[in-house]
Structures are given as structure tokens and as C-alpha cells.
Design a protein around this motif. Structure first.
Motif, PDB file in Angstrom:
ATOM      1  N   HIS A   9       0.848  -1.197   0.000  1.00 13.61           N
ATOM      2  CA  HIS A   9       0.000   0.000   0.000  1.00 13.61           C
ATOM      3  C   HIS A   9       0.880   1.242   0.000  1.00 13.61           C
ATOM      4  O   HIS A   9       1.739   1.378   0.871  1.00 13.61           O
ATOM      5  CB  HIS A   9      -0.884   0.042   1.252  1.00 13.61           C
ATOM      6  CG  HIS A   9      -1.968  -0.989   1.250  1.00 13.61           C
ATOM      7  ND1 HIS A   9      -3.277  -0.690   0.927  1.00 13.61           N
ATOM      8  CD2 HIS A   9      -1.945  -2.314   1.519  1.00 13.61           C
ATOM      9  CE1 HIS A   9      -4.006  -1.790   1.000  1.00 13.61           C
ATOM     10  NE2 HIS A   9      -3.224  -2.796   1.356  1.00 13.61           N
ATOM     11  N   VAL A  22      -1.285   3.049  -4.566  1.00 15.82           N
ATOM     12  CA  VAL A  22      -1.163   1.596  -4.611  1.00 15.82           C
ATOM     13  C   VAL A  22      -1.977   1.012  -3.470  1.00 15.82           C
ATOM     14  O   VAL A  22      -1.789   1.389  -2.323  1.00 15.82           O
ATOM     15  CB  VAL A  22       0.317   1.161  -4.500  1.00 15.82           C
ATOM     16  CG1 VAL A  22       0.430  -0.350  -4.478  1.00 15.82           C
ATOM     17  CG2 VAL A  22       1.137   1.721  -5.657  1.00 15.82           C
ATOM     18  N   ASN A  23      -2.903   0.121  -3.790  1.00 18.83           N
ATOM     19  CA  ASN A  23      -3.837  -0.380  -2.778  1.00 18.83           C
ATOM     20  C   ASN A  23      -3.843  -1.894  -2.697  1.00 18.83           C
ATOM     21  O   ASN A  23      -4.810  -2.544  -3.063  1.00 18.83           O
ATOM     22  CB  ASN A  23      -5.251   0.111  -3.102  1.00 18.83           C
ATOM     23  CG  ASN A  23      -5.308   1.604  -3.287  1.00 18.83           C
ATOM     24  OD1 ASN A  23      -4.967   2.351  -2.379  1.00 18.83           O
ATOM     25  ND2 ASN A  23      -5.707   2.029  -4.464  1.00 18.83           N
ATOM     26  N   VAL A  25      -1.029  -4.380  -3.723  1.00 19.03           N
ATOM     27  CA  VAL A  25      -0.519  -5.038  -4.919  1.00 19.03           C
ATOM     28  C   VAL A  25       0.239  -6.301  -4.530  1.00 19.03           C
ATOM     29  O   VAL A  25       1.033  -6.300  -3.584  1.00 19.03           O
ATOM     30  CB  VAL A  25       0.393  -4.081  -5.715  1.00 19.03           C
ATOM     31  CG1 VAL A  25       1.304  -4.842  -6.651  1.00 19.03           C
ATOM     32  CG2 VAL A  25      -0.452  -3.094  -6.491  1.00 19.03           C
ATOM     33  N   GLY A  44      -0.684   3.182 -10.831  1.00 22.81           N
ATOM     34  CA  GLY A  44       0.184   2.787  -9.735  1.00 22.81           C
ATOM     35  C   GLY A  44       1.322   1.883 -10.146  1.00 22.81           C
ATOM     36  O   GLY A  44       2.070   1.391  -9.313  1.00 22.81           O
ATOM     37  N   LYS A  45       1.481   1.666 -11.448  1.00 20.46           N
ATOM     38  CA  LYS A  45       2.511   0.723 -11.885  1.00 20.46           C
ATOM     39  C   LYS A  45       3.918   1.247 -11.621  1.00 20.46           C
ATOM     40  O   LYS A  45       4.785   0.497 -11.181  1.00 20.46           O
ATOM     41  CB  LYS A  45       2.318   0.356 -13.364  1.00 20.46           C
ATOM     42  CG  LYS A  45       2.272   1.516 -14.325  1.00 20.46           C
ATOM     43  CD  LYS A  45       1.791   1.042 -15.684  1.00 20.46           C
ATOM     44  CE  LYS A  45       2.071   2.035 -16.807  1.00 20.46           C
ATOM     45  NZ  LYS A  45       1.525   3.383 -16.624  1.00 20.46           N
ATOM     46  N   THR A  48       4.694   1.434  -7.681  1.00 20.80           N
ATOM     47  CA  THR A  48       5.073   0.124  -7.148  1.00 20.80           C
ATOM     48  C   THR A  48       6.554  -0.147  -7.426  1.00 20.80           C
ATOM     49  O   THR A  48       7.298  -0.588  -6.543  1.00 20.80           O
ATOM     50  CB  THR A  48       4.229  -0.985  -7.799  1.00 20.80           C
ATOM     51  OG1 THR A  48       2.860  -0.615  -7.717  1.00 20.80           O
ATOM     52  CG2 THR A  48       4.440  -2.306  -7.102  1.00 20.80           C
ATOM     53  N   MET A 227      -2.863  -3.575 -14.042  1.00 21.54           N
ATOM     54  CA  MET A 227      -3.193  -2.741 -12.886  1.00 21.54           C
ATOM     55  C   MET A 227      -4.257  -1.716 -13.235  1.00 21.54           C
ATOM     56  O   MET A 227      -4.297  -1.187 -14.330  1.00 21.54           O
ATOM     57  CB  MET A 227      -1.944  -2.025 -12.365  1.00 21.54           C
ATOM     58  CG  MET A 227      -0.990  -2.948 -11.640  1.00 21.54           C
ATOM     59  SD  MET A 227       0.331  -2.033 -10.805  1.00 21.54           S
ATOM     60  CE  MET A 227      -0.545  -1.293  -9.431  1.00 21.54           C
ATOM     61  N   GLY A 230      -4.447   1.334  -8.767  1.00 19.48           N
ATOM     62  CA  GLY A 230      -3.591   0.909  -7.663  1.00 19.48           C
ATOM     63  C   GLY A 230      -3.753  -0.538  -7.246  1.00 19.48           C
ATOM     64  O   GLY A 230      -3.254  -0.934  -6.198  1.00 19.48           O
ATOM     65  N   ARG A 231      -4.443  -1.316  -8.067  1.00 20.05           N
ATOM     66  CA  ARG A 231      -4.658  -2.727  -7.742  1.00 20.05           C
ATOM     67  C   ARG A 231      -4.337  -3.591  -8.937  1.00 20.05           C
ATOM     68  O   ARG A 231      -4.479  -3.155 -10.065  1.00 20.05           O
ATOM     69  CB  ARG A 231      -6.141  -2.946  -7.439  1.00 20.05           C
ATOM     70  CG  ARG A 231      -6.395  -3.104  -6.025  1.00 20.05           C
ATOM     71  CD  ARG A 231      -7.645  -3.880  -5.710  1.00 20.05           C
ATOM     72  NE  ARG A 231      -7.745  -3.767  -4.294  1.00 20.05           N
ATOM     73  CZ  ARG A 231      -8.430  -2.818  -3.694  1.00 20.05           C
ATOM     74  NH1 ARG A 231      -9.153  -1.988  -4.392  1.00 20.05           N
ATOM     75  NH2 ARG A 231      -8.410  -2.738  -2.395  1.00 20.05           N
TER      76      ARG A 231
END
Lengths: 325, 422
Positions: A9, A22-23, A25, A44-45, A48, A227, A230-231
Motif C-alpha cells: 500500500h 497503490v492499494n 498489490v 500505480g505501476k 510500485t 493494474m 492501484g490494484r
């Protein structure tokens, strides 16, 4: 497993509120494997990747939770000096924009050699020899003459080769390439991707390829993680996902790109806009844009369902998505 | 309140209003298919100088070095090429943002490079541009209404002062934005919505020709398709001629009737989309097409890749003869000595195959480079262009601030009509 990200996260504290980049990953890369992380801007790639490398700007960024295992050590628990030793030696990163990632006032030879001076304690003379070797290896013509040139004297493709040389210098076991060819023309992009794939095979490295280009992914990846907001919404070996995507977002993306081999009618368009990270929709973040959305999608966050041994999909209706063609 | 609901009704209403205005504004003697724009020997050289006080020209960057093409009424001509090939410079010359060094641009038979004053203004009204970057091409201190309405300040004859606001709202409607956003500023919109604003500005003067320079390359994949569909629909609706400049070969094929391939300031091959993509005869086109990554992992094995060596030469120092010869695997002595002309190559002159099209190569031969096994089925038949309600383009969310609204039943219906997903 070479690298394993678990329930990561990351959030950013901004003036307007907390942006949840990011939630949760989860992904992993094995030695010699190419994992493509596919997503649009804001998915969010890259964040991360920065968290893995330990180059996230903190603040405003903050890692709220999760673990990053690299060769069975949790990177997030290491001291800064220990991480610095891993960075460059064991994992390295290639950035999109080589011109702004290279130092404009140092020659490329100095920048390449610096890796050996700092990490290996070589003398400057020896490091220069190493730098020439590296430039040869990434097929820069006349390396001996050009080792003293500055980044601006090279073309875009050559600069990206220098970035690759720098990442490869200490023969790391993991490379993260963040949109390595997005800024390049197609003919040059093909050269650079070929080079990257070749070096990866030679050194048996794990490669995380971050991109938004479904074509590049199909060309080089072994596995894909898609993604959204963020997931991870879907992970799969590359052949299966192109044949039958198990998440409506992946499906929409695949349908919306025009094809080179056919003229086609109207393009399928994923409706709506990517979500604002300050206000991620409740439930499944994709539900406002999803043609399959039902009441449950608005309330329940879908877990990563197991589609088969190697595939996961974060969609309540993955079965229907998979069946309906 | 949301844009989609208003969008659908408005499209029909707004479009009749605009096309009426246009028919009243001028007669159209040109039938579909006639060249509305003829470009002959277009050249743009930027001088290279040495010395500060006594400037001396020591050479020139030959950005565009002899380009010929026709644009027919109602046609879309795609121009592809790598960065630095001069495609954007061509666009700028067509809309008079750069004066050409030489050559002729004929609009409806009249050379417009020599025009000035009022006559020039009349021509410029009919050739409008959509820019690449929706973030820098809109003035952040102007409202959307002012941005789209600004062309009327220069061409007041198109819309009298009193009717401008209404016109701008119609335009917003046409491009799928909520007309009530007229007082918002560009930063309140997402990239895709901003590009729609740029398109609305391009349409404001009811032009005949739209020059679009990489209009979707700054957008996210899922938004690209929306804007491409919008452009497609607008062309049909307003009878526009498009010059579509891009580096993405797949998008160019999708939108274009004919395609020209540029290399170092010249068109090296030009023809219909089928001729260029399925029957390319110029080695550069073949290399370019073979290098495009295809979104199909099964293509990996049975695909031949032509990897070009080296980089594009500097336009300040163009190779003699054929300008592609330094990277060409077929190059021979003749290529060094003789400039190949853009014409049907001798070998194909008597054949009836699609390989019979203009290609500037001494050793032209046909070569299939695009793999043809498609994984995904072709789009569903039931989505003909005749049913505007089925077009998924108008589904932009009304605001990028705040969570997108939950889908209304009406919208679900529409997407279900799209090919496949519903």
C-alpha cells in the motif's frame, strides 16, 4: 522466487487530500522471467516499481503497509545502507526518459564507470576500460571514441542503450524497466527491446517491464499483471490473457486498440475516464466504466479470484467475462 | 446531471445547426473525390548560420524536402513517419504557421502560399488544426467558452456576436461534452476531454479541412479509442477532409483512406491503406510495419522482423541519391547516384495487383510483413455507422473531479450495443 510483492500500500499526501496510488498489490518475478506490468497513467505501476527500488519520494509518498521480499529478505525492513548496496548491484532500473535520467555535465564514460568505482572500488582508469566494454556490449558504434561524449551528443536510441548498459553494469539479478521504449520511434524501439531481451537471457535476470503498450507486452512478456487504480485486476500467462481475458478492463483494453492487419469498423471504447486517486470509487474501482457491473460491484471490493492455477482475476463476474466472447 | 445524457440529443441538434450554417456560407462545387488540396514540391529548409555579427549561412536543415500529395474532398489522408521526418512541419505549412521555402499548396485550385491579408484569412478559415498536446495547446487562463469562441473574433462573419455563446454550446455538444461546462477552465478537464475541446475549436469555423497532428498520442489507451471514434464520426457528419498525422501505424490505418509514409522530409510511399499495409513495396515501409509490436503473442514465432540498423541521418546532412540507402539492406551503387522518384515502380507498371502504387525505390518489390492471424474476431456487424446511438464515444464522464457517477440504465444500454462486451 526472486522478488515477491505482498499486499503493498502506498499513498501520497497532497494538498487536496490523500491519493491512494497503490492499494494492495501482489506480484512476483522468478529468475529469467519477464513480468509485464500493464496499466494506464495513474494506475500505480510506476509507484510500485519505485517502492521496490527504494526510490520513492518520502514525503509526500508513504508506504502504508505490505512486504517486498527480494531473495527472502524484506526490503522494507532493511536499513538505508543495506538497501543502497542492493540497489545497482542486485537490482537496477531503466527509466523512460534517458535524457533527463543521465547527468548532462558528466561524460557517459564517467557515468558508466562510476558504478564500478563506487560499488567495486575500481580505479578510474580501470572503470573507463569497463565502460568501453559495456558500450560495446550494448552495440554503441565506436565505443572507444565516444566514451568521453556527453549524453546530448547521442541519439535517443543510443541514450537508451547507455541506460541499459548502466543498469546491466554490475550484472544484477532483477531489472525494472519503466516504459523503456515509449519515447522511441518504432524502428529504434525494436532494436532496444531486442537488446534488452538478449541481455536478459544471457544473464538470466528477472525483468519487470512496465508499459501501457499491449503490443510490446505481447512481444516479450512471459506473464502479465494488469493494474487499475492501484490494484492488480488480472494476472495471467501472456498467451491466455490475449486469447480470453478474465477481467472486463483487460477485455476493453484489448478491444479498443486498432489493429494493423485489418481496417475494422468503429473502435470499441472503454467508456468514461480513469479514476481520480483522491476519490477511488467504492467496491470495484472499475465499476463505473464496466459494462458488466451489478449491485455487488458497487459495494464489495472483489478479491483476486483464482481462475486457474496460473491466472487470477479481481472481478466478481470473471467466469461470465471469460465465457462471453 | 451528466454529459452523456445531453450528449446524445445534442449531437443531432448541433450538427444540423452547424451544417446549415455552412451550406449558407458557401457553395461547394467540389464533389467527393476531387482534390481539394494539392501539394506540389513542398519544401521547408531552416538555415544554419555561423557567426554572430556577420551571419553566414553554412547549410540548411532540410525538414521537408519536396513533398507532393493530393487530399480529396471527404477523404482522410494519413501521414506516418518517425520523429524528425518532417510530418509536423508539413502540417504547420498547410495551416500557415510556417511559410514554405518553396513549392505550392493549392486549395481549390488556388495557390495559397502567395496569399496575404483578407484572401489568406478566408483560406485559413477553411483549413483548421488540432494539436497534439491537449495540455499546452489550450490557454489555461481562458475559459472553455473563450477558447472555442476565439476563432470568431478573427472571423466575425461566421457567427455574429449575439449567437456565439449558443454556437460554442452546440460545439461542446457535438464533441460529447456537457454544454454547461462553457465557463470552466482547461485544468478542470482530463486529457481526453481537453482534446475534445481542441477539436471543438478546430470545428468552430466550419472548416473543410482539418489537419490533426498526433491528436491522440498523448492520451491513455482506453481514452484514445473514444477520441478516434469521435473524429471518425465528425468526418462523416461534417463532410470533412482530414490530414491525419501520427506515428502510430495501427491508428493511422484505422482512420485513413490513404496513407503516405515519410522519411527524412519526403514521402517514400503512398497509396490506399490496403496497398500500404498489405502490399508495401518500399523497404522503409516494410521495416516500419514489421517493427510495430502486434498485440498478439502468437505472432511472436511466425513473424519476420526487419530490424534497421543505425539511426535516421541528420536532416542537415541528407545522403545522396536515395535518402534511405544508409539503412537499407538492398542498397546498391545506383541508390547512391540516383534519386528515386515517387511513382509506380517499373516492375509493377503493367500489373493489376495492389502493389501497383507510388513507391520511391529503385528496387521495389512486394513483401508481406503484417501477420494476418487475428486473435480477436472482427467487430460485430450489427454496429453500422448508420446507428449513432450505438457509438460508445459519448461516454465521457462529466467531471474528472470526484468519483464518476454510477451508471444510469440508459448508459448501460448503450455500451451493451457495442461490439461484444454487453
Amino acid at each position: 522466487m526472486l522478488l515477491e510483492v505482498r499486499d503493498l500500500h502506498v499513498e501520497f499526501h497532497t494538498r487536496d487530500g490523500v491519493a491512494k496510488a497503490v492499494n494492495g498489490v501482489n506480484y512476483s518475478v522468478a529468475e529469467g522471467e519477464t513480468l509485464a506490468v500493464l496499466g494506464e497513467s495513474g494506475s500505480g505501476k510506476s509507484v510500485t516499481a519505485q517502492a521496490i527500488m527504494g526510490i520513492l519520494d518520502m514525503p509526500p509518498g508513504k508506504i502504508r503497509g505490505g512486504e517486498i521480499f527480494f531473495r527472502d529478505r524484506d526490503l522494507l525492513k532493511l536499513k538505508p545502507e543495506e538497501r543502497r548496496r542492493i540497489r545497482g548491484q542486485e537490482m537496477a532500473m531503466i527509466f523512460q526518459d534517458a535524457l533527463s535520467s543521465l547527468n548532462p555535465v558528466l561524460s557517459v564514460g564517467q557515468q558508466l564507470g562510476e558504478m564500478f568505482v563506487v560499488h567495486r572500488g575500481m580505479s578510474r582508469g580501470d572503470a573507463k576500460v569497463k565502460a568501453i566494454e559495456l558500450m560495446d556490449r550494448v552495440r554503441i558504434p565506436a565505443a572507444r571514441q565516444r566514451v568521453g561524449d556527453f549524453p546530448h551528443q547521442f541519439s535517443g536510441g543510443m541514450r537508451q542503450r547507455i541506460m541499459i548498459a548502466m543498469a546491466m553494469a554490475l550484472e544484477p539479478s532483477l531489472i525494472i524497466a519503466d516504459e523503456p521504449t515509449t519515447a522511441l520511434d518504432v524502428t529504434v524501439q525494436a532494436q532496444v527491446m531486442d537488446l534488452l531481451a538478449e541481455l536478459q537471457r544471457e544473464l538470466n535476470m528477472g525483468l519487470i517491464l512496465i508499459t501501457h503498450d499491449l503490443g510490446v507486452v505481447a512481444d516479450v512478456a512471459d506473464r502479465i499483471a494488469v493494474m487499475y487504480a492501484g490494484r492488480i485486476v488480472e494476472t495471467s500467462p501472456v498467451h491466455e490473457i490475449y486469447k480470453a481475458p478474465a477481467h472486463p478492463y483487460t477485455k476493453g483494453l484489448l478491444r479498443s486498440i486498432p489493429r494493423l492487419d485489418q481496417k475494422g469498423q468503429e473502435l470499441y471504447a472503454v467508456k468514461g475516464l480513469p479514476p481520480n486517486l483522491l476519490h477511488i470509487p467504492p467496491g470495484c474501482a472499475f465499476h463505473p466504466r464496466c459494462p458488466m457491473a451489478q449491485a455487488v460491484c458497487r459495494t464489495d471490493v472483489p478479491p483476486l479470484y483464482t481462475v486457474d492455477e496460473e491466472r487470477r482475476s479481481a472481478c466478481h463476474f470473471w467466469k461470465e467475462t471469460l465465457d462471453e466472447r | 446531471m451528466n454529459a452523456e445524457d445531453t450528449g446524445r440529443e445534442g449531437v443531432a441538434g448541433g450538427s444540423t445547426l452547424l451544417s446549415e450554417a455552412r451550406e449558407a456560407g458557401r457553395e461547394r462545387p467540389y464533389a467527393e473525390g476531387d482534390p481539394i488540396l494539392e501539394v506540389r514540391g513542398l519544401v521547408k529548409h531552416y538555415p544554419l548560420t555561423r557567426g554572430i555579427l556577420f551571419k553566414k549561412q553554412i547549410g540548411a536543415v532540410k525538414a521537408v524536402d519536396g513533398v507532393d500529395f493530393d487530399l480529396a474532398a471527404g477523404e482522410t489522408l494519413g501521414i506516418v513517419g518517425e520523429s524528425g521526418c518532417g510530418k509536423s512541419t508539413v502540417a504547420k505549412m498547410l495551416v500557415h504557421l510556417e511559410p514554405p521555402t518553396g513549392g505550392v499548396i493549392r486549395y481549390r485550385g488556388e495557390d495559397v502560399t502567395k496569399l496575404s491579408g483578407r484572401a489568406l484569412r478566408a483560406v485559413r478559415r477553411n483549413i483548421q488544426m488540432v494539436f497534439q498536446d491537449p495540455y499546452t495547446s489550450l490557454n489555461p487562463r481562458m475559459t472553455v467558452g473563450d477558447i472555442i469562441g476565439e476563432p470568431y473574433e478573427i472571423h466575425p462573419e461566421v457567427a455574429p456576436k449575439g449567437s456565439r455563446r449558443q454556437k460554442v454550446q452546440d460545439l461542446l455538444d457535438v464533441v460529447g461534452l456537457n454544454p454547461e461546462y462553457i465557463n470552466r477552465y482547461p485544468h478542470q478537464f482530463s486529457g481526453g476531454q481537453r482534446q475534445r475541446i481542441g477539436i471543438a475549436r478546430g470545428l468552430a469555423l466550419n472548416p473543410e479541412i482539418i489537419v490533426a497532428d498526433e491528436p491522440v498520442s498523448a492520451l491513455d489507451v482506453s481514452v484514445q479509442a473514444q477520441v478516434v471514434n469521435l473524429l471518425d464520426r465528425l468526418q462523416a457528419e461534417f463532410d470533412l477532409s482530414f490530414l491525419f498525422i501520427a506515428h502510430d501505424l495501427s491508428i493511422v490505418r484505422h482512420i485513413s483512406d490513404r496513407v503516405g509514409v515519410m522519411y527524412l522530409g519526403r514521402i517514400v510511399e503512398i497509396g490506399t491503406d490496403e496497398e500500404i499495409y498489405d502490399h508495401p513495396t518500399h523497404p522503409y515501409t516494410q521495416a516500419l510495419l514489421s517493427a510495430v509490436p502486434v498485440p498478439d503473442p502468437t505472432a511472436r514465432e511466425h513473424r519476420e522482423r526487419i530490424i534497421l540498423h543505425g539511426d535516421v541521418p541528420s536532416p542537415a546532412n541528407i545522403p545522396s541519391g536515395c535518402r534511405f540507402r544508409t539503412r537499407c539492406w538492398k542498397a546498391q551503387e545506383r541508390c547512391r547516384l540516383e534519386v528515386p522518384l515517387l511513382a509506380v515502380p517499373a516492375v509493377f507498371r503493367d500489373s493489376e495487383t495492389p502493389a501497383r502504387h507510388d513507391s520511391a525505390c529503385h528496387f521495389a518489390e512486394e513483401k508481406q510483413v503484417v501477420p494476418h492471424e487475428g486473435l480477436r474476431e472482427t467487430p460485430a456487424e450489427d454496429e453500422g455507422p448508420s446507428s449513432p446511438s450505438s457509438s460508445p464515444f459519448s461516454s465521457s464522464s462529466p467531471s474528472d473531479e470526484g468519483p464518476p457517477p454510477s451508471p444510469s440504465p440508459g448508459r448501460d444500454d448503450r455500451s451493451a450495443e457495442g461490439p461484444g462486451l454487453g
